[in-house]
Design a protein around this motif. Sequence first.
Motif, PDB file in Angstrom:
ATOM      1  N   GLN A  96       0.846  -1.191   0.000  1.00  0.00           N
ATOM      2  CA  GLN A  96       0.000   0.000   0.000  1.00  0.00           C
ATOM      3  C   GLN A  96       0.889   1.252   0.000  1.00  0.00           C
ATOM      4  O   GLN A  96       1.562   1.544   0.977  1.00  0.00           O
ATOM      5  N   SER A  97       0.868   1.949  -1.151  1.00  0.00           N
ATOM      6  CA  SER A  97       1.667   3.171  -1.271  1.00  0.00           C
ATOM      7  C   SER A  97       1.184   3.915  -2.511  1.00  0.00           C
ATOM      8  O   SER A  97       0.496   3.341  -3.368  1.00  0.00           O
ATOM      9  N   ASP A  98       1.567   5.171  -2.565  1.00  0.00           N
ATOM     10  CA  ASP A  98       1.214   5.946  -3.761  1.00  0.00           C
ATOM     11  C   ASP A  98       1.981   5.425  -4.978  1.00  0.00           C
ATOM     12  O   ASP A  98       1.441   5.354  -6.083  1.00  0.00           O
ATOM     13  N   TYR A  99       3.247   5.088  -4.750  1.00  0.00           N
ATOM     14  CA  TYR A  99       4.085   4.581  -5.846  1.00  0.00           C
ATOM     15  C   TYR A  99       4.911   3.403  -5.345  1.00  0.00           C
ATOM     16  O   TYR A  99       5.279   3.339  -4.155  1.00  0.00           O
ATOM     17  N   THR A 100       5.236   2.521  -6.263  1.00  0.00           N
ATOM     18  CA  THR A 100       6.119   1.383  -5.986  1.00  0.00           C
ATOM     19  C   THR A 100       7.175   1.323  -7.078  1.00  0.00           C
ATOM     20  O   THR A 100       6.844   1.369  -8.268  1.00  0.00           O
ATOM     21  N   LEU A 101       8.417   1.248  -6.658  1.00  0.00           N
ATOM     22  CA  LEU A 101       9.513   1.131  -7.622  1.00  0.00           C
ATOM     23  C   LEU A 101      10.067  -0.288  -7.572  1.00  0.00           C
ATOM     24  O   LEU A 101      10.506  -0.760  -6.517  1.00  0.00           O
ATOM     25  N   LEU A 102      10.027  -0.980  -8.724  1.00  0.00           N
ATOM     26  CA  LEU A 102      10.663  -2.293  -8.849  1.00  0.00           C
ATOM     27  C   LEU A 102      12.053  -2.070  -9.437  1.00  0.00           C
ATOM     28  O   LEU A 102      12.190  -1.544 -10.539  1.00  0.00           O
ATOM     29  N   LEU A 103      13.071  -2.480  -8.680  1.00  0.00           N
ATOM     30  CA  LEU A 103      14.456  -2.279  -9.089  1.00  0.00           C
ATOM     31  C   LEU A 103      15.151  -3.633  -9.226  1.00  0.00           C
ATOM     32  O   LEU A 103      15.347  -4.343  -8.238  1.00  0.00           O
ATOM     33  N   PHE A 104      15.499  -3.988 -10.448  1.00  0.00           N
ATOM     34  CA  PHE A 104      16.244  -5.226 -10.702  1.00  0.00           C
ATOM     35  C   PHE A 104      17.727  -4.871 -10.788  1.00  0.00           C
ATOM     36  O   PHE A 104      18.135  -4.043 -11.617  1.00  0.00           O
ATOM     37  N   TRP A 105      18.554  -5.523  -9.956  1.00  0.00           N
ATOM     38  CA  TRP A 105      19.952  -5.177  -9.878  1.00  0.00           C
ATOM     39  C   TRP A 105      20.756  -6.391  -9.424  1.00  0.00           C
ATOM     40  O   TRP A 105      20.223  -7.461  -9.149  1.00  0.00           O
ATOM     41  N   ALA A 106      22.108  -6.220  -9.309  1.00  0.00           N
ATOM     42  CA  ALA A 106      22.975  -7.288  -8.816  1.00  0.00           C
ATOM     43  C   ALA A 106      24.277  -6.677  -8.321  1.00  0.00           C
ATOM     44  O   ALA A 106      24.740  -5.647  -8.828  1.00  0.00           O
ATOM     45  N   THR A 107      24.863  -7.288  -7.328  1.00  0.00           N
ATOM     46  CA  THR A 107      26.109  -6.767  -6.763  1.00  0.00           C
ATOM     47  C   THR A 107      27.274  -6.928  -7.747  1.00  0.00           C
ATOM     48  O   THR A 107      28.273  -6.208  -7.648  1.00  0.00           O
TER      49      THR A 107
END
Length: 606
Positions: free
Chosen positions: A479-490
Motif C-alpha cells: 500500500q503506497s502511492d508509488y512502488t519502484l521495482l528495481l532489478f539489480w545485482a552486486t
Amino acid sequence: MKLFITYCVVMLSHRPGPVERTEAPTVIAREGTDSYRQIEAICRISRHCKGRIDRSNLHIEGIAFPWERDRMFLAMRLQLTVIASVIVMLSTFALLSINPVEAYAQSNKPFIKGTIANYVNQSLYLYKCYGDTLLLTDSIHTDKNERFIFTTETFSKVQNFGKGYGLYKVILQRNQWFYVLYDGNPIEIKTLFQPNAFYNIATDSLKVLKSQENKRFYEFQRLQQQLNVANYWLLQMLRLYPLPDPFHIKIEEEYFARYEAMLLFMKKIFAQDSVSGNSSPLGRLGGAYLSVLPDWKQPDPLRDSIIAAHYFDYFNPADSFYLHTNILPEKMDIYLALRTNKRDDYGQPVYNEMLFAEAAKEFLEKTAPLSFGEGQGVRSFCLNYFLKKFNKEHKDNAFLFLYDTYLKTAEGDCGTRDGDSLPFGKAWGWAWAREKASIMKGIQIGNIAPDFEIYPVEFRKAEYSTGVEKGKLSLSFLQSDYTLLLFWATWCPHCTQAVPEIKKAVDDFNSIHSPLPSGGAGGGLITVAISLDTDREQWQKFVTENNLLSFLNFSELKGWQSEVVKKYNVYATPTMFLLNQDKKIVAKPETAEQLINILTTAGMRK
C-alpha cells in the motif's frame, strides 16, 4: 572379362566322371626309349603307382595306375594353376590402378569433386545453406592424392532435400572453406589448403575446372568484393579529397568503373537467362545485390532512401530459391538499415522502433502470402527472423507490432496452429513468440504489473501491507502511492554505482511525501529491490554496507533464471518499473536521473 570369368566358373565346377579300375598290367619298355621315360615320370609323380621299376631286366612291372583318371586330374591341376595366377595378376592390377575415391563415385553421380593441395587424408564437411542455418549433409576424407568426391547420394541423406539446388559451403580444417553454387550439373574444383589467421586461402586460390555456373559465380564474387570496397573506402576518399586534386579524378573514375563492371556482368547473365528461358541460380543470386548508384555527393540518409526505393528491382524475396542460400538474413538487415537511417532537423540520428517495424512489414509484404503448406515458408522464415532479431535487440514495440500483424490469434481461431511446415522435417514453431508477446504485453506502460511474492530480508508487516499471510508478502498487497521495482545485482558495476543514487532519489521523494515507516499504510514510495545475485552473503553484505534496509530486498538467488526476472522480461541491470497505487506501470526509467525527473513531475501533481 565376362568370358574369362565364365571359363573359370566352368572349369572350377567340372568334376570327372567315375573311371573303372582295372588290374595292374605289366608294361615292358626298353630303357632310354621315349616310352620308358614317360612311364617312369608318371610313376614318380603319381600317388597311385604301386608297382616297382626293374631296370636290370629293362622291365616295368605291376603298375596299378588308373591312367585316364589321373590324366584328367593333372590337366585340371594345370588349368587351375593358370587360372589362379591370372586372377591374382588381375586383382593386383585392379588394386593398384583403382582409387577408393573413384571406386565410390562409380556407383553414384559426382556432385562436387576436386583436388585440395596440401590436404592428404583430411576431413571435409559439406553444409547446405538454408536461410540463417548451415545444415550438415555429408562428410568425407581426401585420399592420398589429395582428391575428394561428394556424390548425389548426399541428397538422399536429408529429408525433403529435393534436387539439392542452391548454395553449399565446404569446410576444411583450421577455419578454411569455400562455397559452390549447385544448378544440377557436376562441379569440379582445384584449391589450396594453407591455414592463415587473416585470409581464407581455400577460397582465394580456388579454380573452377568444371561448372559454367560456378565460373560465373566466382567472377561475380570477385566483382562484388571490388564493388564493396568502392562503396565504402572509395566513397569516403571521394568525400575527403578536394575536387580539383588530380587523385580525386582517378578515385572517381575507379569508383564508377567498378559499378559499371558489375552492371555489365549482370546484364550479360540476364541476357543468357533470357535466351535459355530459365532464371539461373546466379541470375537470382546476383540480381539480389544489383542496385542503383546514387550521386556520391548526396548525404547518406538520402542515398540510402534512394537505394531502398529500388531495393526490389532485381530481387524478389518471394522466390523460394533464396531459402536455399544464406543471403536472406543479410538482405533483411540491409533493408532495415537503409529504411531507418533518418536524421532530424539538427542532423542527429532518429531512433524510433516503429521505423524498424514498418520497414520489416514492407519487406514481409514482398514475400509470398503466409501459408501453412509445405514449401511456402519464405514469409514464415522472414517473419521468424525479424521477430528473433527484435527480441534479441530488445525492440519490444517492433516485436509486438509484427506479432499483432501476422501472428495474433484471429477471432474464431483456437490458436492451436503451431507453424508452417518446413523442409528437413521441421516446422516453424510460433509458441515461443506467443509466450514472449504475452510477457511483453504484460509489462507495457498502462498495464497492471505482474504480481509475485516477496521474501524480504526483514520487514514490518503493518508498515507495508494489510495482506501478509504466513510470512509471505505479495506485490499487490503493498500500500503506497508509488512502488519502484528495481532489478539489480552486486556483480553489476553499473548497479553498484546507480543503486546509491536511486536510494537518494527515493529518500528525497519520501522526505517530502509522507514516507511509510512512521506513517503507517499509504503514501510515499516503496522500493522493491530484486537482486539477481546467486551468492547470499555477498548480496546481504552489500545491502547492509550501503544502508539499503529501507528497501524491500528480495532475491531468488537464481540469477537470470529467476522467475520474477523472466516474468518482467529483464535483460539488463539495472532495470526499473515505476507503479502507481493501483499497481499499473506508469514509467520505465533507465537511469537515476530519469527516475528523479519522473518523481519530480509526480510530486508536482500531488
